[in-house]
Design a protein around this motif. Structure first.
Motif, mmCIF file in Angstrom:
data_model
loop_
_atom_site.group_PDB
_atom_site.id
_atom_site.type_symbol
_atom_site.label_atom_id
_atom_site.label_comp_id
_atom_site.label_asym_id
_atom_site.label_seq_id
_atom_site.Cartn_x
_atom_site.Cartn_y
_atom_site.Cartn_z
ATOM 1 N N GLY A 203 0.824 -1.203 0.000
ATOM 2 C CA GLY A 203 0.000 0.000 0.000
ATOM 3 C C GLY A 203 0.857 1.251 0.000
ATOM 4 N N THR A 204 0.251 2.328 0.422
ATOM 5 C CA THR A 204 0.943 3.614 0.441
ATOM 6 C C THR A 204 2.168 3.582 1.348
ATOM 7 O OG1 THR A 204 -1.191 4.696 0.097
ATOM 8 C CG2 THR A 204 0.616 6.087 0.831
ATOM 9 N N GLU A 205 2.020 2.983 2.518
ATOM 10 C CA GLU A 205 3.143 2.929 3.459
ATOM 11 C C GLU A 205 4.300 2.107 2.907
ATOM 12 O OE1 GLU A 205 -0.016 2.134 4.450
ATOM 13 O OE2 GLU A 205 -0.499 3.970 5.548
ATOM 14 N N GLY A 206 3.994 0.966 2.298
ATOM 15 C CA GLY A 206 5.045 0.107 1.758
ATOM 16 C C GLY A 206 5.800 0.763 0.612
ATOM 17 N N ILE A 207 5.073 1.440 -0.269
ATOM 18 C CA ILE A 207 5.723 2.121 -1.384
ATOM 19 C C ILE A 207 6.573 3.272 -0.878
ATOM 20 C CG2 ILE A 207 5.318 3.494 -3.471
ATOM 21 C CD1 ILE A 207 2.831 1.721 -3.955
ATOM 22 N N ALA A 208 6.041 4.050 0.064
ATOM 23 C CA ALA A 208 6.815 5.166 0.625
ATOM 24 C C ALA A 208 8.080 4.660 1.305
ATOM 25 C CB ALA A 208 5.961 5.956 1.611
ATOM 26 N N THR A 209 7.991 3.568 2.034
ATOM 27 C CA THR A 209 9.167 2.997 2.693
ATOM 28 C C THR A 209 10.177 2.523 1.657
ATOM 29 O OG1 THR A 209 7.829 2.297 4.576
ATOM 30 C CG2 THR A 209 9.947 1.212 4.300
ATOM 31 N N SER A 210 9.699 1.858 0.607
ATOM 32 C CA SER A 210 10.597 1.374 -0.439
ATOM 33 C C SER A 210 11.283 2.511 -1.180
ATOM 34 C CB SER A 210 9.832 0.518 -1.450
ATOM 35 O OG SER A 210 9.358 -0.651 -0.840
ATOM 36 N N LEU A 211 10.615 3.649 -1.273
ATOM 37 C CA LEU A 211 11.198 4.810 -1.944
ATOM 38 C C LEU A 211 11.947 5.721 -0.967
ATOM 39 C CD1 LEU A 211 8.238 5.709 -4.319
ATOM 40 C CD2 LEU A 211 10.368 4.528 -4.912
ATOM 41 N N THR A 212 12.159 5.226 0.249
ATOM 42 C CA THR A 212 12.827 5.965 1.336
ATOM 43 C C THR A 212 12.214 7.346 1.535
ATOM 44 O OG1 THR A 212 14.591 6.825 -0.084
ATOM 45 C CG2 THR A 212 15.018 4.746 1.066
ATOM 46 N N SER A 213 10.894 7.372 1.615
ATOM 47 C CA SER A 213 10.168 8.618 1.831
ATOM 48 C C SER A 213 9.341 8.481 3.097
ATOM 49 C CB SER A 213 9.267 8.905 0.635
ATOM 50 O OG SER A 213 8.579 10.108 0.808
ATOM 51 N N ASN A 214 9.017 9.602 3.708
ATOM 52 C CA ASN A 214 8.216 9.625 4.912
ATOM 53 C C ASN A 214 6.871 10.256 4.568
ATOM 54 O OD1 ASN A 214 6.993 10.547 7.376
ATOM 55 N ND2 ASN A 214 8.966 10.237 8.375
ATOM 56 N N SER B 119 4.519 11.543 6.446
ATOM 57 C CA SER B 119 4.126 12.745 7.174
ATOM 58 C C SER B 119 5.108 13.903 6.983
ATOM 59 C CB SER B 119 3.967 12.446 8.667
ATOM 60 O OG SER B 119 5.187 11.961 9.189
ATOM 61 N N LYS B 120 6.399 13.604 6.765
ATOM 62 C CA LYS B 120 7.401 14.662 6.653
ATOM 63 C C LYS B 120 7.933 14.853 5.242
ATOM 64 C CE LYS B 120 9.019 13.877 11.339
ATOM 65 N NZ LYS B 120 10.158 13.472 12.175
ATOM 66 N N GLY B 121 7.672 13.920 4.343
ATOM 67 C CA GLY B 121 8.184 14.018 2.978
ATOM 68 C C GLY B 121 9.655 13.644 2.918
ATOM 69 N N LEU B 122 10.374 14.217 1.973
ATOM 70 C CA LEU B 122 11.801 13.939 1.803
ATOM 71 C C LEU B 122 12.634 14.910 2.623
ATOM 72 C CD1 LEU B 122 12.033 13.449 -2.072
ATOM 73 C CD2 LEU B 122 12.049 11.672 -0.327
ATOM 74 N N GLN B 123 13.768 14.426 3.092
ATOM 75 C CA GLN B 123 14.752 15.296 3.720
ATOM 76 C C GLN B 123 15.431 16.090 2.612
ATOM 77 O OE1 GLN B 123 15.185 15.527 7.060
ATOM 78 N NE2 GLN B 123 13.498 14.070 7.263
ATOM 79 N N THR B 124 15.989 17.229 2.941
ATOM 80 C CA THR B 124 16.621 18.094 1.948
ATOM 81 C C THR B 124 17.696 17.364 1.159
ATOM 82 O OG1 THR B 124 16.213 19.975 3.398
ATOM 83 C CG2 THR B 124 17.781 20.306 1.627
ATOM 84 N N GLU B 125 18.512 16.569 1.822
ATOM 85 C CA GLU B 125 19.591 15.856 1.135
ATOM 86 C C GLU B 125 19.070 14.731 0.234
ATOM 87 O OE1 GLU B 125 19.151 14.411 5.344
ATOM 88 O OE2 GLU B 125 19.673 16.343 4.508
ATOM 89 N N GLN B 126 17.850 14.256 0.477
ATOM 90 C CA GLN B 126 17.274 13.198 -0.342
ATOM 91 C C GLN B 126 16.721 13.715 -1.677
ATOM 92 O OE1 GLN B 126 14.448 11.835 2.670
ATOM 93 N NE2 GLN B 126 15.283 9.769 2.360
ATOM 94 N N VAL B 127 16.371 14.987 -1.736
ATOM 95 C CA VAL B 127 15.733 15.537 -2.931
ATOM 96 C C VAL B 127 16.637 15.378 -4.155
ATOM 97 C CG1 VAL B 127 14.832 17.630 -4.018
ATOM 98 C CG2 VAL B 127 14.294 17.136 -1.634
ATOM 99 N N HIS B 128 17.914 15.733 -4.030
ATOM 100 C CA HIS B 128 18.832 15.648 -5.159
ATOM 101 C C HIS B 128 19.022 14.196 -5.604
ATOM 102 C CE1 HIS B 128 21.955 16.753 -7.913
ATOM 103 N NE2 HIS B 128 22.809 15.933 -7.338
ATOM 104 N N SER B 129 19.225 13.292 -4.659
ATOM 105 C CA SER B 129 19.439 11.887 -5.030
ATOM 106 C C SER B 129 18.181 11.284 -5.650
ATOM 107 C CB SER B 129 19.896 11.069 -3.825
ATOM 108 O OG SER B 129 18.877 10.996 -2.853
ATOM 109 N N HIS B 130 17.010 11.643 -5.151
ATOM 110 C CA HIS B 130 15.759 11.134 -5.729
ATOM 111 C C HIS B 130 15.532 11.706 -7.121
ATOM 112 C CE1 HIS B 130 13.315 9.107 -2.379
ATOM 113 N NE2 HIS B 130 14.587 9.051 -2.063
#
Length: 117
Positions: A57-68, A70-81
């Motif tokens: 579901g949504t939680e599993g996909i977000a976890t697999s994409l290393t995303s949160n 409630s908080k979204g992506l961390q600043t350092e994750q934006v460039h790598s994503h």
């Protein structure tokens, strides 16, 4: 349904007609970006709820994409994503003009016959 069955079903869905033609491997339930983009694209295009559920579901996909969720992506994750998945932008669509529609309609023999009649 166990993880092996889920993997087999998603691999089959990703290689069925309309997919890229090559085998797509994905690790179900393993975090850190292991969801293949082809699987996600095919899931969205086909509106395949079974694959969505198999991915957790949504939680599993977000976890697999290393995303949160409630908080979204961390600043350092934006460039790598962005490098990994590309820019989150819809392609521009071709504009359709009225004259283009008329030209397309007149290309049809039946329309031309109906106009003459």
């Amino acid at each position: 349904m166990d993880t092996k069955d889920s993997y087999t079903n998603m691999e089959r869905a990703a290689t069925s007609p309309g997919a890229s033609g090559s085998s797509v491997s994905i690790n179900v339930g393993v975090p850190s970006g292991t969801v293949n983009l082809d699987v996600l694209y095919n899931m969205i295009e086909r509106k395949d709820l079974a694959v969505f559920n198999d991915l957790g579901g949504t939680e599993g996909i977000a976890t697999s994409l290393t995303s949160n969720l409630s908080k979204g992506l961390q600043t350092e994750q934006v460039h790598s994503h962005t490098q990994m998945y590309g820019v989150n932008q819809l392609p521009e669509q071709e504009t359709v003009t009225f004259l283009g529609l008329v030209k397309e309609a007149l290309a049809d023999l039946m329309m031309r016959l109906l106009i003459i009649a």
